[in-house]
Design an enzyme around this catalytic site. Structure first.
Site, mmCIF file in Angstrom:
data_model
loop_
_atom_site.group_PDB
_atom_site.id
_atom_site.type_symbol
_atom_site.label_atom_id
_atom_site.label_comp_id
_atom_site.label_asym_id
_atom_site.label_seq_id
_atom_site.Cartn_x
_atom_site.Cartn_y
_atom_site.Cartn_z
ATOM 1 N N ARG A 144 -5.029 -14.454 -27.622
ATOM 2 C CA ARG A 144 -4.483 -13.325 -26.869
ATOM 3 C C ARG A 144 -4.784 -11.969 -27.499
ATOM 4 O O ARG A 144 -4.479 -10.940 -26.897
ATOM 5 C CB ARG A 144 -2.970 -13.479 -26.702
ATOM 6 N N THR A 162 -2.614 -19.078 -31.122
ATOM 7 C CA THR A 162 -3.205 -18.379 -29.980
ATOM 8 C C THR A 162 -2.835 -16.901 -29.989
ATOM 9 O O THR A 162 -3.443 -16.114 -29.273
ATOM 10 C CB THR A 162 -2.745 -19.002 -28.645
ATOM 11 N N ASN A 197 11.782 -21.120 -29.671
ATOM 12 C CA ASN A 197 12.792 -22.098 -29.274
ATOM 13 C C ASN A 197 12.862 -23.241 -30.281
ATOM 14 O O ASN A 197 12.031 -23.353 -31.186
ATOM 15 C CB ASN A 197 12.462 -22.656 -27.887
ATOM 16 N N ASP A 207 14.184 -23.326 -23.081
ATOM 17 C CA ASP A 207 12.905 -22.907 -23.664
ATOM 18 C C ASP A 207 12.942 -21.423 -23.998
ATOM 19 O O ASP A 207 11.910 -20.779 -24.080
ATOM 20 C CB ASP A 207 11.770 -23.215 -22.685
ATOM 21 N N CYS A 248 -2.577 -27.380 -18.547
ATOM 22 C CA CYS A 248 -3.867 -26.742 -18.287
ATOM 23 C C CYS A 248 -4.422 -27.067 -16.901
ATOM 24 O O CYS A 248 -4.945 -26.189 -16.217
ATOM 25 C CB CYS A 248 -4.878 -27.154 -19.346
ATOM 26 N N HIS A 249 -4.318 -28.328 -16.493
ATOM 27 C CA HIS A 249 -4.974 -28.757 -15.250
ATOM 28 C C HIS A 249 -4.093 -28.649 -14.020
ATOM 29 O O HIS A 249 -4.566 -28.916 -12.916
ATOM 30 C CB HIS A 249 -5.493 -30.190 -15.406
ATOM 31 N N MET A 276 -11.809 -27.837 -24.381
ATOM 32 C CA MET A 276 -11.169 -29.105 -24.036
ATOM 33 C C MET A 276 -10.982 -29.934 -25.303
ATOM 34 O O MET A 276 -11.940 -30.390 -25.924
ATOM 35 C CB MET A 276 -12.035 -29.876 -23.030
#
Length: 682
Positions: free
Chosen positions: A130, A174, A269, A314, A612-613, A652
């Site tokens: 990010r 990330t 969390n 969360d 993701c999918h 992936m």
């Protein structure tokens, strides 16, 4: 490591970013207006530009100066602009340096994440990077598998590299690094997937030598505590929490306060979400879901404010931490502003950590109120889903405000927040005492399946201007879909934001009226930045969209036009025409779906692949739509990709823990969902 370099073109030396006080002039911004050298612009992290060359009177003349096509599987990232060069990292932390005047690539550095041994399983969660950090001629980037790397800003050559996840087996990175004086600090994510004990680590900017490490939650009491803060925190936990790690990963927002020489971190969390599992006797569970102030020189605890004690959701505080001096109640205060997932906007005294005020900026039902004196929430007992009773919680786990950046304008006193309003059913698992975590980067919430008759209404979104001093919403405008981009406020009385319908917009900061739009050919999640080069103001934004849910329009992973777009007054460049292809759902009529195998595959998909999918196997741009992919057609190809990691370089991860039966189950579930969702008659 491998790297690709090209020489930096000679450019005019521009003034460095000022770190002056908040009261800078919008009309004569001076040095502070030239660069955008921190995630939020400068160390106040307000996502505010004091430049006013582009304003309400002339924003209609804003046009495209240039564009740069980004070759990556993910571009949800924010650039920096320093001395006429734009820096950004995409995908697997591949850093780019771009000439801010022309859009020409100057150099590129690839840390070769896919070849690192730790990447095999750490790439199973999260997406790309990010952001990055800048200080003293160096660009700092963190990699998914756990390295923090300093790169020379002129040459693109690495200066030093350290491994920072040495005590976080289940961690991955990330988020961006953050600069705190002469140190660069990095956290990590992972507390949704495996037993994790969160921490942040500070390194010397010049050498990469570790300066200190601060843990968010206490470890095993039998091993002693690192400091008094951990000893105090342990009294707020019950059971054998350390066996679960505790959670609290610091995976995104921080801010450095030069006034007090402190670093503020936003903690995550618990692991798992359900407090009845990780801390069965209850307790506040410090320092989960908190803002914590640390002494930059020593890393020692200074103060904390816990946003969500007894957190059984969360909720986390990875969202923006922004600093300002604001008059509240007739008194000028050094204020920390924070609008986390839970739907309340907080103002905290930076010097003392004392609660000032909080107000709702979005729909919520987890708290009856925030006590105006103590700052402690009065939790709605039903929101803790007691006795296994399901509860429709607002906001949903994505939060009323996610990590899409909010901004603050000292000119209006408003904070501009991309808001989401959606619900999620929370309920205990059927046999909570027997709950076991699923290894292998599976999502581990500690929740049960919601009743079929409890379905949340469709989520909505809006752009909200929050009047910080008066603790109220000033205005709001509805927006398309659910997930929209971060915001940028400017002294030109403008708010810039990209939306998921592929538009890049400018609004009046005072009223919310839309003043300008540009068709960006892709959804936008990243926040824009503004800077000046040669006396000319520019606005840049990186396009790209990802979601765990399908959207309208739905930005196909393979067909996204991921670009860095740069605008200025009088810009006249045009984007190439795009003709999207409607890819059909694939099927093999000879394939016979075995319902039992598909059930096994559904369990794997919904605990790991769904993020993701896409929910229901309908992708939202984060990864390919498996119903349209030819990979699952062939068992050997499918195994090479999913089990062996053949596409690691494209993000992936390798799921080498899956058995042949589980892989086959996934193939059957993919075929089953493809047939269930295919247009009728096809």
């Amino acid at each position: 490591m491998k790297a690709r370099f090209s020489a930096l073109a000679a450019g005019a030396a521009l003034l460095a970013l000022s770190t002056g006080v908040i009261s800078r002039s919008a009309q004569s911004a001076g040095p502070a207006a030239v660069n955008w050298s921190s995630f939020g612009g400068d160390d106040r992290e307000q996502h505010y530009s004091p430049l006013a060359q582009i304003g309400e009177a002339n924003v209609a003349k804003l046009g495209l100066a240039w564009s740069y096509d980004v070759d990556s599987f993910d571009s949800y990232t924010q650039p920096l602009a320093v001395d006429g060069v734009i820096y950004f990292a995409v995908g697997l932390s591949v850093v780019h340096a771009i000439d801010a005047r022309t859009g020409k690539l100057l150099w590129q550095y690839d840390p070769d994440v896919a070849s690192q041994p730790e990447a095999q399983w750490r790439m199973r969660a999260g997406w790309g990077t990010r952001g990055i950090a800048y200080k003293d001629g160096m660009v700092f980037t963190a990699t998914r598998e756990g390295r923090l790397i300093a790169v020379d800003a002129k040459t693109g050559k690495p200066r030093w590299s350290v491994k920072t996840l040495d005590e976080a087996e289940g961690g991955y990175i990330t988020g961006p690094p953050w600069i705190a004086g002469d140190k660069v600090v990095i956290g990590f994510g992972g507390a949704d997937y495996s037993p994790t004990r969160g921490y942040v680590t500070a390194y010397d900017i010049k050498t990469g030598k570790k300066a200190w490490r601060w843990y968010v939650v206490p470890g095993d009491p039998a091993k002693g505590f690192e400091n008094k803060a951990m000893e105090a925190a342990a009294k707020t936990w019950t059971g054998e929490w350390w066996k679960w790690g505790g959670g609290g990963s610091v995976w995104h927002a921080m801010a450095y306060d030069a006034k007090y020489d402190r670093l503020y971190i936003g903690t995550g969390n618990g692991f798992p979400w359900n407090i009845k599992i990780r801390s069965p006797g209850g307790g506040d569970n410090l320092y989960l879901s908190s803002i914590v102030a640390l002494d930059v020189k020593t890393g020692e605890y200074v103060w904390h404010y816990q946003v969500n004690p007894e957190n059984s959701h969360d909720w986390n505080d990875a969202m923006d931490i922004e600093l300002a001096d604001i008059v509240i109640g007739g008194r000028k205060r050094s204020v920390l502003m924070h609008a986390p997932k839970n739907g309340f906007f907080y103002a905290i005294d930076r010097e003392t950590g004392k609660f000032i005020q909080a107000g709702e900026f979005a729909k919520q039902n987890w708290a009856k109120r925030i006590d105006p004196v103590t700052g402690r929430p009065e939790i709605n007992p039903e929101a803790q889903y007691p006795g296994g009773k399901p509860f429709m919680l607002y906001p949903f786990p994505n939060g009323a405000h996610g990590i899409q950046a909010m901004s603050f304008s000292p000119k209006t006193g408003y904070s501009y927040i991309p808001v989401m309003e959606g619900g999620r059913v929370f309920v205990d698992p059927a046999n909570i005492k027997d709950w076991q975590y699923k290894p292998g980067m599976m999502v581990n919430t500690g929740l049960g399946a919601p009743p079929a008759n409890l379905v949340p209404p469709a989520a909505v979104s809006k752009l909200v201007a929050y009047d910080v001093a008066n603790n109220r919403i000033a205005w709001s405008v509805p927006q398309p879909g659910v997930f929209n981009g971060g915001t940028l406020a400017t002294a030109g009385n403008l708010v810039f934001q990209g939306t998921n319908d592929g538009m890049f917009n400018a609004f009046s900061a005072t009223t919310g009226r839309k003043l300008w739009s540009y068709t960006a050919q892709n959804g936008i999640l990243s926040a824009p930045i503004s800077y000046s080069v040669g006396g000319k103001q520019y606005v840049s934004v990186i396009t790209g969209f990802r979601s765990s849910f399908p959207n309208t329009p739905n930005w196909d992973y393979r067909q996204q036009q991921r670009r860095l777009l740069t605008f200025t007054i009088g810009g006249a460049k045009k984007l190439p025409k795009v003709d999207p292809v409607d890819e059909p759902i694939q099927d093999d009529p000879a394939f016979v779906v075995d319902a039992d195998k598909a059930k096994v595959g559904a369990g794997i998909y919904n605990s790991s692949c769904v993020i993701c999918h896409g929910a229901g196997m309908m992708a939202g741009g984060a990864a390919p739509d498996l119903r349209k992919s030819g990979v699952p057609m062939d068992p050997e190809t499918f195994r090479a990709v999913v089990h062996d990691g053949a596409l690691m370089a494209r993000g992936m991860g390798s799921f080498s823990q899956l058995t042949d039966a589980e892989l086959e189950g996934l193939r059957h579930y993919i075929r089953q969902r493809a047939r269930e969702t295919a247009p009728k008659g096809k």
